[in-house]
Design an enzyme around this catalytic site. Structure first.
Site: not given
Lengths: 230, 741
Positions: A203, A86, A205
């Site tokens: 993302h 990002c 994560e």
């Protein structure tokens, strides 16, 4: 394997990345402060999401000048691994470690939602362990994520197999409807020619912890751990 | 000569928004005439916004105690609730209505900033935000502009700050056309031994200001918030502040790191009424005073007057009292985060605030005289039942003919802005940062957010159907509390406390004040029943324009606790073949429903049927069913009635349902009525016996109304629509307004 997560003022996905690497993947992680010039011997640098320095000039435009980034750039030039998620991806394009640029989303709005992406190459440590047929459900959260590159650059990115991921639908079809932000060729992530610097808008994560009932992102970290040669 | 000056001063006081009696009170407190700087301080501190002078006598009637309460309402910047294991949750809701009416982007953004500062100045790290928004007619360009601006303001600020926005509510009604409501909620977590206090004590301890420089923005913001919106309100634009989320993020980190050293005596954010408010409130709490050198306050403009520095509402500023001798350690933290700071004075034992400019005293006031609970005035306002109240009660369902084609009503309701999907809004908010939002992939009536340091989660929601409150303030407010509790229970949580944001019209209007008083009574009753004390919040009066007051809107922000994460419950149907039960008693009631109001255009009807005990019983049963593992989904019946509830449960996984209505009730009331205390649950067929046995003797009505099927919505054997059609209507409504042209 030792990971280093850079903390810029305004980073806000740094703790999420550290949590995922440390608690979900069981890896060694250190924080790298933006004012420091020591990478503390890490093998793999992660530039997390957020709004580094407020993103006031242009997303990622100020972060590239920070002391730590000079070291990250040296690390990358030496062949060390760097991944930007990002805002981290935006910083990598701003600092010239990756080609292209990330423009304001086509609908001019910030977008946060689950999207599907599929790997477009197997030839990186980040994608080697992924199924080439599977559509991975990974969230995006950005206002400036529309990947753009001039025609020649885009051709070279394509010819050199640098496209990591493309936005697709749940069935894995790459289509205009499945493109959330207007990225050229539905590009969600690319790597450099040397294949050691990775940038992606989604993302992974945010899709790794079982608590959140979506663990599609884990495969990305597993792929790195399985295929890295340190 | 003397009388002339007296008149002049009184005139200034009146211009600043003080009453004549308040002016005389100031003279009495000081034992002399105030100067202009002091008058400005009193005007800001005694404004409605800061002093709660017209609401406090009633707010005191609300329940405040529970064994979990670590800080009671009004004691600190935000409420503080023990969740066990050495952790506490700090949470609060606040309005930013007036600024948002004039400048929606900055008004909403700074509302988000302010509420988060309240939370982290307690030492708590925010983990989730909600918001409750109200606008006028969405088909008008004005409302579209306000909605666009407010949503972008909340998004840009919250997204950059890095705390997820995990839920909220939006309601449209013409009464909010000029005066929209923007209420922002934040919740944070703190170790119980790391809680910071908003206090100043210890003679000689240094006082720091840190964060942004002080500018002329937001001068008289508190006074601006304390009057009605008029055509001239745009002239108050300088009273609207400008937000900087990047600075807020730095402030958050620097504040928490400073608190963790143990060297911080007290800290408070600079909100309404700026420096004067923080210095006065912190000193009053510590029964101390302060000497403050205003010329040391970093300013944005040159030549700022003492009164401007004192009442400026520039955002992203904090006031901190540090232990003497520990200055270097704290300054090191500010330097690390590149946060500007200045030591502007010290704590004294005089109980007096003294403000200096280049060594000269420019204002001198007893700290306590300025604050709520101290010298601030307290008023008992008169109230009178408005004529409409009895009028509304005369409504009877028989006055409305049941439409022949209920399918058409169903389609109409799914695309009502008040019912349709709010995806257009919430996708502009980062709802996932922090990787703790358990509702992203598991939708439920309230948002479930993990407290990662523990094995528990918080369950949070904001609720208020202001149409019900308008129809019957006492019942309507009790319903708002009950609905919040129901949402938490249906998500697997246990309601534990509330914060409130009381948005009303002009309190000097006895009919408005009657609404306020009865809303408080309804809240009290319901909070006592659910054992959810009020931890604090905010009162916003003067929400009215030339068109009259807005609907009374006491927004309830409720905190629940998910003790065992295995109890998390979702609202979506899981599989064709599962049985659908309605728990709770249906009623022949369409009062104040979206169906009656929007489809039939009937505005005058009472609040929908609601009985507190019945509600409580239903919630206990749902809680037990979840813990016994007997439910596949639970979704409460609210706006739009049973049909909309079923549709909302079916759409997430693209499923359908087949149900039968109940002959005891009019079909439109059964399907679209909004009588309270009902929940739609789905149950695995293999659990049917166990479920029914469990329900026997519980004293709560339940009925098997149908089953989950693939794609079709079938009511009484009649195919109403396919799920994809419902999704198109439901998802398409807001974008149709917001992306036209």
């Amino acid at each position: 394997m030792k990971f280093g997560v850079v903390v810029f003022p305004g980073s806000n996905c740094d703790e999420d990345m550290i949590y995922t690497l440390r608690h979900v993947m069981g890896q060694k992680v250190v924080k790298l402060w933006h004012k420091d010039t020591d990478l503390q011997g890490v093998d793999f640098v992660v530039l997390p999401g957020g709004f580094s320095y407020g993103d006031y000039l242009r997303a990622g435009a100020i972060a590239r000048f920070s002391p730590i980034m000079q070291e990250v750039i040296r690390h990358a030039k030496r062949g060390g691994y760097v991944m930007g998620i990002c805002n981290g991806f935006q910083i990598l394009t701003e600092s010239g470690l990756l080609e292209g640029a990330l423009l304001r989303n086509l609908n001019q709005r910030y977008i946060c939602k689950n999207v599907y992406i599929k790997p477009a190459t197997q030839n990186t440590i980040l994608t080697a362990g992924l199924s080439q047929k599977k559509a991975y459900k990974i969230p995006i959260a950005h206002g400036e994520g529309r990947f753009y590159a001039p025609k020649d650059m885009l051709k070279s990115i394509r010819d050199n197999d640098q496209i990591l991921f493309q936005y697709c639908d749940a069935q894995g079809k790459v289509s205009e409807e499945a493109n959330p932000n207007g990225s050229l060729l539905n590009i969600a992530g690319i790597c450099n020619k040397e294949r050691n610097v990775f940038g992606m808008m989604p993302h992974p994560e945010r899709a790794a912890d079982e608590l959140l009932k979506n663990t599609d992102g884990r495969a990305f970290f597993e792929s790195i751990l399985e295929h890295v040669a340190v | 000569m003397a009388t002339q000056t007296e008149d002049k001063l009184l005139n200034i006081a009146l211009q600043l928004g003080l009453l004549e009696e308040e002016y005389h009170r100031i003279v009495e407190i000081l034992g002399r005439k105030p100067n202009f700087t002091e008058l400005s301080c009193y005007a800001a501190m005694w404004s409605e916004h800061c002093s709660y002078k017209n609401s406090i006598v009633w707010l005191k009637k609300l329940p405040k105690d529970s064994p979990r309460m670590l800080a009671k309402a009004g004691e600190e910047n935000a409420g503080l609730v023990d969740i066990g294991g050495g952790w506490a949750v700090s949470f609060k809701i606040e309005s930013h209505n007036h600024p948002s009416a004039i400048e929606p982007y900055q008004g909403a953004a700074t509302g988000v900033g302010g509420i988060n500062r309240d939370v982290f100045s307690m030492g708590a790290r925010p983990i989730a935000q909600l918001n409750s928004l109200r606008f006028g007619d969405i088909s008008t360009p004005k409302t579209q502009r306000l909605l666009r601006g407010v949503v972008k303001g909340i998004g840009d600020y919250g997204n950059a700050f890095g705390i997820p926005t995990v839920g909220g509510e939006i309601f449209f009604d013409k009464c909010y056309q000029t005066n929209p409501l923007v209420n922002a909620f934040s919740a944070g977590v703190v170790r119980t031994d790391r809680v910071a206090k908003a206090i100043a004590k210890g003679k000689g301890n240094p006082v720091y200001i840190f964060g942004s420089a002080t500018g002329r923005d937001g001068i008289h913001g508190a006074s601006f918030a304390s009057k009605e919106i008029t055509k001239d309100s745009e002239k108050d634009l300088p009273a609207v502040q400008v937000g900087d989320p990047f600075m807020e993020k730095l402030l958050l980190e620097a504040t928490l790191e400073a608190i963790a050293t143990g060297h911080v005596i007290g800290v408070q954010d600079m909100g309404a009424a700026g420096v004067i408010c923080s210095t006065a409130e912190m000193s009053a709490r510590g029964e101390s005073g302060m000497d403050i050198h205003l010329d040391k306050v970093p300013t944005r403009q040159e030549g700022m007057q003492p009164f401007e520095i004192l009442i400026s509402e520039s955002q992203e500023r904090m006031l901190m009292v540090v232990k003497k001798g520990k200055e270097k350690e704290i300054e090191k933290i500010f330097d690390k985060w590149d946060v500007a700071y200045a030591k502007i004075g010290e704590v004294t034992d005089s109980k007096e605030l003294r403000f200096f400019m280049k060594g000269d005293v420019v204002a001198k006031m007893p700290a306590e005289s300025l604050v709520l609970g101290g010298g601030a005035p307290v008023y008992y306002r008169e109230y009178k039942e408005p004529a409409y109240f009895q009028e509304y009660k005369k409504f009877h369902i028989s006055q409305v003919k049941e439409p022949r084609n209920l399918k058409k009503v169903a389609r109409f309701l799914l695309q009502q802005p008040n019912i349709a999907s709010k995806r257009w809004v919430y996708e502009q908010y980062d709802s996932m940062v922090g990787t703790a939002n358990q509702s992203t992939n598991a939708p439920s009536d309230a948002a479930v957010v993990a407290v990662k340091e523990t094995d528990k989660s918080i369950v949070i929601t904001v609720d208020c159907n202001s149409r019900y409150v308008h129809a019957d303030p006492e019942q309507g407010t009790a319903i708002a509390v009950a609905e919040a509790a129901r949402n938490i229970v249906c998500s697997g949580g246990e309601p534990i406390a509330i914060t409130n944001c009381l948005n009303f019209g002009n309190p000097y209007n006895p009919e408005v004040y009657w609404q306020f008083v009865h809303a408080i009574l309804g809240m009290k009753k319901a909070c006592e029943r659910f054992e959810t004390p009020v931890t604090g919040g905010n009162v916003s009066f003067y929400n009215q324009s030339e068109e009259g007051p807005v609907f009374p809107t006491p927004t309830i922000g409720m905190l629940g606790l998910l003790e065992n994460r295995a109890w998390q419950m979702t609202l979506d149907f899981k599989k064709a073949g599962d049985l659908i039960y309605l728990i709770g008693s249906p009623k022949n009631c369409i009062s104040s429903s979206e169906y009656l109001y929007a489809y039939h255009g009937v505005e005058a009807s009472p609040a929908p049927f609601f009985h507190l005990d019945e509600e409580w019983e239903v919630q206990q049963v749902i809680k037990q069913l979840i813990r016994a593992g007997l439910l596949r989904s639970a979704h409460d019946v609210s706006d739009g009635g049973l049909f909309v509830t079923l549709a909302e449960s079916a759409m997430p996984r693209g499923l359908g349902f087949r149900i039968r209505t109940d002959k005891r009730f009019r079909r439109d009331a059964y399907l679209f009525g909004e009588s309270q205390s009902r929940v739609v649950v789905s149950v695995k067929p293999t659990h049917q016996k166990k479920f029914e046995k469990f329900m026997e003797g519980k004293g709560v009505e339940y009925r098997l109304i149908g089953e989950v099927i693939k794609e079709h919505f079938i009511v009484d054997k009649d195919k109403w629509m396919e799920v994809h059609e419902a999704q198109e209507l439901y998802e398409g409504a807001l974008p149709r307004y917001m992306e036209q042209g």
